[in-house]
Design a protein around this motif. Structure first.
Motif, short mmCIF file in Angstrom:
data_model
loop_
_atom_site.label_atom_id
_atom_site.label_comp_id
_atom_site.label_asym_id
_atom_site.label_seq_id
_atom_site.Cartn_x
_atom_site.Cartn_y
_atom_site.Cartn_z
N VAL A 46 0.85 -1.18 0.00
CA VAL A 46 0.00 0.00 0.00
C VAL A 46 0.89 1.25 0.00
N LYS A 47 0.43 2.31 -0.66
CA LYS A 47 1.19 3.55 -0.67
C LYS A 47 1.04 4.30 0.65
N LYS A 48 2.09 4.97 1.06
CA LYS A 48 2.07 5.74 2.30
C LYS A 48 0.96 6.79 2.24
N GLY A 49 0.20 6.89 3.31
CA GLY A 49 -0.90 7.83 3.39
C GLY A 49 -2.23 7.28 2.92
N LYS A 50 -2.20 6.15 2.23
CA LYS A 50 -3.45 5.54 1.77
C LYS A 50 -4.12 4.77 2.92
N THR A 51 -5.35 4.35 2.66
CA THR A 51 -6.15 3.68 3.70
C THR A 51 -5.87 2.19 3.75
N ILE A 52 -5.66 1.69 4.95
CA ILE A 52 -5.53 0.26 5.20
C ILE A 52 -6.80 -0.20 5.91
N THR A 53 -7.39 -1.28 5.44
CA THR A 53 -8.55 -1.88 6.10
C THR A 53 -8.08 -3.10 6.88
N VAL A 54 -8.39 -3.14 8.15
CA VAL A 54 -7.97 -4.26 9.01
C VAL A 54 -9.22 -5.00 9.48
N THR A 55 -9.35 -6.23 9.03
CA THR A 55 -10.49 -7.06 9.41
C THR A 55 -10.02 -8.19 10.32
N GLY A 56 -10.97 -8.86 10.91
CA GLY A 56 -10.65 -10.00 11.77
C GLY A 56 -11.91 -10.59 12.35
N LYS A 57 -11.73 -11.56 13.22
CA LYS A 57 -12.90 -12.17 13.89
C LYS A 57 -12.48 -12.74 15.23
N LEU A 58 -13.33 -12.47 16.24
CA LEU A 58 -13.18 -13.05 17.57
C LEU A 58 -14.23 -14.14 17.72
N SER A 59 -13.79 -15.34 17.99
CA SER A 59 -14.72 -16.45 18.19
C SER A 59 -14.33 -17.25 19.43
N ARG A 60 -15.25 -18.04 19.90
CA ARG A 60 -14.98 -18.87 21.08
C ARG A 60 -15.76 -20.17 20.98
N ALA A 61 -15.33 -21.14 21.76
CA ALA A 61 -15.95 -22.46 21.73
C ALA A 61 -17.41 -22.36 22.18
N ALA A 113 -8.17 -14.39 27.44
CA ALA A 113 -7.53 -13.40 26.58
C ALA A 113 -6.84 -14.09 25.41
N VAL A 114 -6.75 -13.37 24.28
CA VAL A 114 -6.09 -13.96 23.11
C VAL A 114 -5.57 -12.84 22.22
N ASN A 115 -4.40 -13.07 21.63
CA ASN A 115 -3.82 -12.17 20.63
C ASN A 115 -3.86 -12.87 19.28
N SER A 116 -4.18 -12.13 18.23
CA SER A 116 -4.14 -12.73 16.90
C SER A 116 -2.70 -12.85 16.44
N ALA A 117 -2.51 -13.61 15.40
CA ALA A 117 -1.20 -13.62 14.73
C ALA A 117 -0.99 -12.26 14.09
N ALA A 118 0.27 -11.82 13.98
CA ALA A 118 0.58 -10.53 13.39
C ALA A 118 0.50 -10.62 11.87
N ASP A 119 -0.04 -9.56 11.23
CA ASP A 119 -0.13 -9.50 9.79
C ASP A 119 0.72 -8.34 9.28
N PHE A 120 1.70 -8.65 8.43
CA PHE A 120 2.64 -7.64 7.93
C PHE A 120 2.01 -6.81 6.81
N ILE A 121 2.32 -5.51 6.84
CA ILE A 121 1.88 -4.62 5.77
C ILE A 121 3.10 -3.90 5.19
N ASP A 122 3.21 -3.92 3.86
CA ASP A 122 4.34 -3.31 3.15
C ASP A 122 3.91 -1.95 2.62
N VAL A 123 4.51 -0.89 3.18
CA VAL A 123 4.15 0.47 2.79
C VAL A 123 5.20 1.01 1.84
#
Length: 273
Positions: free
Chosen positions: A182-197, A262-272
């Motif tokens: 993504v170009k610097k200054g542009k919009t990044i959309t970050v999605t995800g989901k929290l689920s449980r048993a 508590a839970v942390n997601s895996a990290a997702d890299f973004i190339d700017v």
């Protein structure tokens, strides 16, 4: 053998003997249990118990038994259990989460009264023993108890309020940052989901209206910084936007609740660029 099975056998025997007594006579009293006390009870090393949607979970228990010097350790068996309510009562329909086998105890060197014991407790989301099958309503705080059963008379002794532990529904969290690159200054959309048993359906399901932090760590940095906090949708979905500033990683972080860890997601890299 489950401790509960021995208690059922004991109370059943008392009930049968009561039927044999003439109506004018008093029914026989239940046999007395071993004169023991419990202390130093620790379940799962003091950590919360986390259970997924389908698989059995076995956790450890350690505890101390104090008995009269004249009472032989071989004459009774012991085990831990988890319960809810003011008191623990195996001779009822009270739900008690216990172990498949009795505990094993070893005499403390130089003592005729103190035993160090260990055992396990099994927790099952899927049907096995209806009284001990987990349902969603079971998530949360449980009290800790222990029981001793005389192996000859089946008389039993219970002791509650030995501590508390939490039984929690396993959680999962995902993160996906786009577009990339993504170009610097542009919009990044970050999605995800929290689920449980979900212990009623044996699947994972979205955890709704929960606060979740979006965090960012710039490439080369060692610490995460919180960008914003958003809430999950009715299906557990997460979605927000940020401006691209530098190469780095995004992740969602959930602090947990009484019923869900508590839970942390895996990290997702973004190339700017």
């Amino acid at each position: 053998m489950r401790i509960r099975a021995l208690v059922v056998a004991a109370t059943g025997a008392v009930a049968l003997s009561a039927l044999a007594v003439p109506a004018a006579q008093a029914a026989p009293a239940a046999p007395a249990g071993p004169a023991v006390t419990f202390s130093n009870m620790k379940i799962n090393g003091g950590k919360n118990i986390v259970v997924g949607p389908t698989s059995k979970v076995t956790v450890s228990a350690t505890y101390t038994v104090t008995k009269p010097a004249a009472l032989k350790a071989s004459s009774f068996i012991t085990g831990p259990g988890l319960y809810r309510g003011a008191t623990v009562d195996p001779d009822s329909n009270q739900k008690i989460l216990s172990g498949d086998n009795e505990g094993t105890c070893t005499a403390v060197a130089g003592s005729s009264t103190v035993l160090k014991c260990k055992a396990t407790i099994q927790l099952r989301p899927k049907p096995n023993d209806v009284n001990e099958q987990l349902t969603n309503a079971d998530a949360g705080t449980w009290k800790i108890a222990a029981i001793a059963v005389d192996t000859t008379t089946f008389g039993f002794t219970t002791q509650g309020n030995l501590g508390t532990t939490k039984v929690q529904r396993q959680s999962k969290l995902t993160t996906d940052a786009t577009p990339e690159p993504v170009k610097k200054g542009k919009t990044i959309t970050v999605t995800g989901k929290l689920s449980r048993a979900n212990w009623d359906t044996y699947k994972f399901a979205g955890y709704s209206t929960q606060p979740v932090k979006l965090q960012f760590k710039k490439t080369g940095a060692t610490a995460w910084s919180t960008v914003k906090t958003i809430k999950t949708s009715s299906t557990g979905a997460l979605k927000t936007t940020v401006k691209a500033s530098a190469d780095g990683y995004f992740r969602y972080v959930f602090a947990g609740t009484t019923t869900t860890p508590a839970v942390n997601s895996a990290a997702d890299f973004i190339d700017v660029k």
